[in-house]
Design a protein around this motif. Structure first.
Motif, mmCIF file in Angstrom:
data_model
loop_
_atom_site.group_PDB
_atom_site.id
_atom_site.type_symbol
_atom_site.label_atom_id
_atom_site.label_comp_id
_atom_site.label_asym_id
_atom_site.label_seq_id
_atom_site.Cartn_x
_atom_site.Cartn_y
_atom_site.Cartn_z
ATOM 1 N N CYS A 212 0.844 -1.209 0.000
ATOM 2 C CA CYS A 212 0.000 0.000 0.000
ATOM 3 C C CYS A 212 0.875 1.252 0.000
ATOM 4 O O CYS A 212 0.548 2.250 -0.651
ATOM 5 C CB CYS A 212 -0.944 -0.007 1.195
ATOM 6 S SG CYS A 212 -2.297 -1.211 1.051
ATOM 7 N N HIS B 69 -6.218 -2.799 -1.392
ATOM 8 C CA HIS B 69 -5.671 -3.781 -0.457
ATOM 9 C C HIS B 69 -6.651 -4.935 -0.225
ATOM 10 O O HIS B 69 -7.812 -4.724 0.109
ATOM 11 C CB HIS B 69 -5.352 -3.120 0.887
ATOM 12 C CG HIS B 69 -4.739 -4.074 1.859
ATOM 13 N ND1 HIS B 69 -3.378 -4.270 1.928
ATOM 14 C CD2 HIS B 69 -5.291 -4.913 2.763
ATOM 15 C CE1 HIS B 69 -3.125 -5.181 2.854
ATOM 16 N NE2 HIS B 69 -4.267 -5.583 3.374
ATOM 17 N N HIS C 183 -0.706 -8.703 1.331
ATOM 18 C CA HIS C 183 -1.429 -7.944 0.301
ATOM 19 C C HIS C 183 -1.334 -8.811 -0.946
ATOM 20 O O HIS C 183 -0.237 -9.245 -1.310
ATOM 21 C CB HIS C 183 -0.720 -6.602 0.081
ATOM 22 C CG HIS C 183 -1.405 -5.661 -0.863
ATOM 23 N ND1 HIS C 183 -1.725 -4.359 -0.507
ATOM 24 C CD2 HIS C 183 -1.810 -5.799 -2.150
ATOM 25 C CE1 HIS C 183 -2.285 -3.743 -1.537
ATOM 26 N NE2 HIS C 183 -2.351 -4.613 -2.553
#
Length: 139
Positions: free
Chosen positions: A6, A45, A96
């Motif tokens: 992220c 995400h 992720h």
């Protein structure tokens, strides 16, 4: 909890981007198994692929062919492997969703455990070569 991917999507962490669109980003793995090892990541995400809806999964995997083709062209790879791990027990290190594209070379074999640590300059030079191939292959 902070997510490395992220942070990359937000531009807060260094990466060597080889492809980007509105929903995905692809960049070179910082600790590659082989030259050109890259990750394709959805910008939104999700920890595991089962947390995504069907269209998100489909759109993620639709990116693989043209990115893999560009990686193979830029690196002169003989083949490539695709890997996608879900959960700690499956060796998912970053929580992720991401897909590994790992170029393979006849002269180096197909070990999954060897890793190198190229310099940032080496990664950026390779990223530039692959980006050029992504553009060439999409025309």
């Amino acid at each position: 909890m902070s997510c490395i991917f992220c942070d990359i999507v937000a531009g807060k962490r260094e990466s060597h981007v080889i492809y980007e669109d509105d929903y995905h980003i692809a960049f070179l793995d910082k600790y590659p198994i082989d030259k050109g090892h890259s990750l394709v990541v959805p910008k939104k995400h999700h920890e595991r692929i089962i947390d995504m809806d069907k269209s998100g999964v489909g759109n993620l995997f639709m990116q693989i062919p043209h990115i893999a083709r560009a990686i193979m062209t830029a690196t002169n790879a003989d083949a490539f492997s695709i890997a996608q791990n879900n959960g700690r027990a499956a060796k998912q290190i970053i929580p992720h969703v991401h897909v590994h594209i790992i170029p393979r070379y006849n002269d180096t074999g197909t070990l999954w455990t060897k890793r190198s640590i190229p310099s940032s300059d080496e990664l950026e030079a390779l990223a530039q070569q692959i980006r050029a191939c992504v553009v060439a292959n999409s025309s």
